[in-house]
Design a protein around this motif. Sequence first.
Motif, PDB file in Angstrom:
ATOM      1  N   THR A 115      -7.358   9.014  -7.457  1.00  0.00           N
ATOM      2  CA  THR A 115      -5.902   8.609  -8.017  1.00  0.00           C
ATOM      3  C   THR A 115      -6.016   9.005  -9.371  1.00  0.00           C
ATOM      4  O   THR A 115      -6.929   9.169 -10.115  1.00  0.00           O
ATOM      5  N   SER A 166       0.799  -1.335   0.057  1.00  0.00           N
ATOM      6  CA  SER A 166       0.137  -0.060  -0.019  1.00  0.00           C
ATOM      7  C   SER A 166       0.981   1.249  -0.003  1.00  0.00           C
ATOM      8  O   SER A 166       1.974   1.249   0.131  1.00  0.00           O
ATOM      9  N   ARG A 224      -2.064   4.728  -4.557  1.00  0.00           N
ATOM     10  CA  ARG A 224      -2.710   5.914  -5.483  1.00  0.00           C
ATOM     11  C   ARG A 224      -1.541   6.933  -5.919  1.00  0.00           C
ATOM     12  O   ARG A 224      -0.632   7.184  -5.073  1.00  0.00           O
ATOM     13  N   SER A 226      -9.523   8.385  -0.284  1.00  0.00           N
ATOM     14  CA  SER A 226      -9.330   6.912  -0.772  1.00  0.00           C
ATOM     15  C   SER A 226      -9.614   6.561  -2.042  1.00  0.00           C
ATOM     16  O   SER A 226      -9.207   5.692  -2.618  1.00  0.00           O
ATOM     17  N   ASP A 243      -7.221   8.882   4.323  1.00  0.00           N
ATOM     18  CA  ASP A 243      -8.650   7.811   3.999  1.00  0.00           C
ATOM     19  C   ASP A 243      -9.714   8.594   3.332  1.00  0.00           C
ATOM     20  O   ASP A 243     -10.562   8.134   2.391  1.00  0.00           O
ATOM     21  N   TYR A 248      -0.519   1.377 -11.033  1.00  0.00           N
ATOM     22  CA  TYR A 248      -0.575   0.725  -9.534  1.00  0.00           C
ATOM     23  C   TYR A 248      -2.006   0.840  -9.079  1.00  0.00           C
ATOM     24  O   TYR A 248      -2.138   0.822  -7.875  1.00  0.00           O
ATOM     25  N   LYS A 260      -4.118  -1.233  -9.195  1.00  0.00           N
ATOM     26  CA  LYS A 260      -4.659  -2.593  -8.568  1.00  0.00           C
ATOM     27  C   LYS A 260      -3.787  -3.041  -7.433  1.00  0.00           C
ATOM     28  O   LYS A 260      -4.038  -4.137  -7.019  1.00  0.00           O
ATOM     29  N   SER A 261      -2.854  -2.200  -7.265  1.00  0.00           N
ATOM     30  CA  SER A 261      -1.734  -2.506  -6.209  1.00  0.00           C
ATOM     31  C   SER A 261      -1.945  -1.548  -4.670  1.00  0.00           C
ATOM     32  O   SER A 261      -1.152  -1.662  -3.972  1.00  0.00           O
ATOM     33  N   ASN A 262      -3.397  -0.761  -4.652  1.00  0.00           N
ATOM     34  CA  ASN A 262      -3.345  -0.428  -3.380  1.00  0.00           C
ATOM     35  C   ASN A 262      -2.429   0.901  -3.380  1.00  0.00           C
ATOM     36  O   ASN A 262      -2.182   1.159  -2.205  1.00  0.00           O
TER      37      ASN A 262
END
Length: 248
Positions: free
Chosen positions: A236, A135, A180, A233, A230, A174, A176-178
């Motif tokens: 991105t 993350s 942002r 969240s 958060d 990125y 899908k890689s958590n």
Amino acid sequence: MRRFPGKVAFVTGAASGIGRATAIAFAREGAQVAITDRTEAPLEELRAEIEADGGAVLAIRCDVSVPADVEAAVASTVAQFGRLDCAFNNAGIENKAAPVHEIALDEWDRILDVNLRGTFLCMKQEIAQMLRQGSGVVVNTASGAAIRGVAGGASYAASKHALIGLTKSAALDYAKSNIRVNAVLPGNIETSMMDRFTGGDIQKAIALEPVGRLGKPEEIADAVLWMCSDLGSFVTGASISVDGGWSL
């Protein structure tokens, strides 16, 4: 309630202006903060100030245009604090005003080396660590000059326009890689860079602002922390203008 307890933030160009304000804000919100800059004396002053306020801080001399410096800075941060949650790539320099045909090649390279190449080098190291831990959030400092032309400022504007493309592309890489990746676009802000740009005649900059005043570094810091929190969240690849309407 503090927003970043247990988190680790990494701030480049932290010795003054927007970087300084953002490092202080992260620390006050509970983050452990690594602060980097090429200029050691004000960096040490900032370290002492954050520590006096009860914050956990690591000061690292780093020239973002030097790959070894960047790699060492990120590695030192992780060695000290164990992870890297938020990276604010803020280090940047302004150009010497000139029309395109008068820009010297070494001046062009100087601007691009710090503003674009330096941000890219930082992202490479930061994101590699974020992938290892699963993350992270990256925020890059672009500018209102990233979305409009600047007479006499082609090298600066080109570097900042390119940062938008870099930010958007990395956000897709990125998503899908958590991780942002966003950009903040400051307008005319009360900083030493603005003093240099106006030659000390700050009214020149105020006259460009529809709201009739300069922004404060803390107002950019607020936007950066929001993007890293958060509350941002689902954001991105965004380029968020914080400029009092200047880019309009």
